[in-house]
Design an enzyme around this catalytic site. Structure first.
Site, PDB file in Angstrom:
ATOM      1  CG  HIS A   1      18.321  70.092  -5.629  1.00  0.00           C
ATOM      2  ND1 HIS A   1      19.101  69.010  -5.411  1.00  0.00           N
ATOM      3  CD2 HIS A   1      18.085  69.755  -7.058  1.00  0.00           C
ATOM      4  CE1 HIS A   1      19.555  68.203  -6.323  1.00  0.00           C
ATOM      5  NE2 HIS A   1      18.884  68.450  -7.212  1.00  0.00           N
TER       6      HIS A   1
ATOM      7  CD  GLU B   1      21.640  66.603  -8.630  1.00  0.00           C
ATOM      8  OE1 GLU B   1      21.726  67.431  -9.453  1.00  0.00           O
ATOM      9  OE2 GLU B   1      21.178  65.963  -7.736  1.00  0.00           O
TER      10      GLU B   1
ATOM     11  CD  GLU C   1      13.975  68.675  -8.690  1.00  0.00           C
ATOM     12  OE1 GLU C   1      14.272  67.777  -9.447  1.00  0.00           O
ATOM     13  OE2 GLU C   1      14.811  69.683  -8.415  1.00  0.00           O
ATOM     14  CG  HIS C   2      16.362  65.023  -6.137  1.00  0.00           C
ATOM     15  ND1 HIS C   2      17.089  63.832  -6.384  1.00  0.00           N
ATOM     16  CD2 HIS C   2      16.495  66.137  -6.698  1.00  0.00           C
ATOM     17  CE1 HIS C   2      17.850  64.330  -7.317  1.00  0.00           C
ATOM     18  NE2 HIS C   2      17.568  65.603  -7.523  1.00  0.00           N
TER      19      HIS C   2
END
Length: 443
Positions: free
Chosen positions: A76, A156, A79-80
């Protein structure tokens, strides 16, 4: 209706082009075409007559399921990080690249795949392929960007922790799968995210972000030859295949029935998930399973909604959920209720599930369920983004491409015996893991 499989050789690159599941009539489903490039890249497309836009996506066959416990969240985070800049574009350039054309650019990390997707007018397909190609193949992955993006990920995580109807699913996954990666939080934990560094990101990028682990799919106003030309122009076809060593994944086994509670005094409701192991993506019982899941809690007409909300008034939100993976699946029921009525609401859920697990469905319910499922399937395939995902699924899960008529036939073939068997195996609440979050526990 017949299934035509046609193979041809691309004169320029020796590429195998396969038309999968061609609908001879052409009335309900255009032909899905597939090309497996010499560098390992898999390319699929479905042309949709009348469309003026294109959905374009790339799936990396690496995500949370392939992580180690101490690097949870690295997929993740990567991906960022690719959006922070490439060799040719700054982060702002990336943000403006498609939005200024009226399009959109997005990415997400799942348990099995990391996906990058764009939606653009057909004339802007080259720009979409170029931008996503740079994100995948040419991210800078700089230390200064990691320091900033780590803060974003931690925010997040905080947002999820402040949202009970989000975090309850992470709690249930952990309770169901334990220390297996199926039980990991996709975002990672605060500790793992703080510890992740650039060498780990680059190691994952080098191992997974190359053509041999990629599936590209496009749907809408696009022809297959055109798509291949666009990919070649954007540099996709010239990239070398990288490390194809299989990711080691331990066999997965769900935990036995038990209950867990997370005490939260700062929220007004008790949130509950009652669920267990579901079916894998390629399981032939998937449509029977989907029908039962839908009739139990898939909408306002479902048994759970009618019983728990409409008849008893015990919850505003009560619904079923399910996810299917290559090796297994998960499913269950989510509800949120006032602490003083949560136990009564859960008892009502169990009563409805036991009734279905014991007796299955009546002939009238089965017929109505088939009509409803047929409608949902057709409506879900109306959008070009849905068609793009369906195209990618044939490669990601090794499934055949089925026309609308073939899907309808599978639904029509569901019988009462199949329903009883699936209901007994998967929908008995006494086999499920119960988790609750809130000021008061349930059992």
């Amino acid at each position: 209706m017949a299934n035509a499989v046609v193979t041809a050789a691309d004169a320029a690159g020796g590429m195998a082009v396969v038309a999968i599941g061609a609908d001879v009539s052409g009335a309900t489903s255009p032909t899905l075409k597939r090309t497996d490039l010499p560098n390992g890249l898999t390319v699929l497309s479905e042309s949709v007559p009348g469309a003026r836009s294109v959905a374009f996506g790339a799936w990396v066959r690496a995500a949370t399921l392939h992580e180690q416990a101490d690097e949870m969240g690295v997929s993740h985070l990567l991906e960022h990080m690719v959006f922070k800049g490439t060799r040719r574009r700054t982060a702002q350039d990336i943000a403006l690249s498609l939005e200024t054309l009226g399009g959109s650019l997005d990415a997400y990390t799942e348990r099995e795949h990391t996906s990058f997707q764009a939606r653009v007018l057909d004339e802007h397909l080259p720009e979409a392929a170029a931008v996503i190609g740079e994100l995948i193949f040419e991210p800078l992955l700089r230390e200064q960007d990691l320091a900033l993006e780590r803060k974003v990920i931690l925010e997040e995580i905080s947002m999820v922790e402040d949202t009970p109807d989000d975090i309850i699913f992470d709690v249930h996954n952990r309770a169901l799968w334990g220390d297996h990666p199926h039980g990991y939080a996709i975002l990672g934990t605060r500790a793992t995210v703080k510890a992740l560094d650039v060498p780990q990101l680059r190691a994952l990028h080098g191992r997974a972000y190359h053509p041999g682990r990629l599936v590209v799919a496009a749907s809408g106003r696009v022809e297959h030859g055109q798509l291949l030309d666009v990919l070649q122009g954007a540099g996709w076809t010239g990239r070398p295949c990288g490390d194809m060593t299989p990711f080691a994944i331990d066999p997965v086994e769900a935990a036995g029935p038990h209950a867990e509670h997370v005490k939260r005094k700062d929220i007004a409701q008790t949130h509950v998930v009652l669920g267990g192991q579901g079916i894998a993506h390629g399981d032939p019982r998937r449509f029977t399973f989907a029908l039962l899941d839908m009739l139990l809690g898939g909408g306002m007409s479902s048994r759970l909604f009618q019983r728990v909300r409409e008849e008893l008034g015990l919850a505003y939100s009560v619904q079923t959920f399910s996810s299917a993976y290559l090796d297994t699946g998960t499913h269950g029921v989510y509800l949120a209720s006032a602490p003083e009525s949560a136990q009564e609401a859960l008892d009502a859920v169990r009563d409805v599930m036991r009734e279905v697990a014991t007796n299955g469905l009546s002939e009238a319910e089965l017929a109505a369920g088939k009509r409803q499922l047929r409608g949902q399937l057709v409506l879900s395939m109306e959008g070009i983004s849905s068609r793009m995902y369906r195209a990618a699924t044939t490669a990601l899960y090794g499934e055949p491409f089925r026309t609308v008529d073939e899907l309808m036939a599978l639904v029509d073939a569901i019988d009462e015996a199949q329903v009883r068997d699936v209901a007994r195996e998967f929908f008995d609440p006494d086999r499920h893991v119960l988790v609750s979050l809130g000021p008061k526990s349930v059992r």
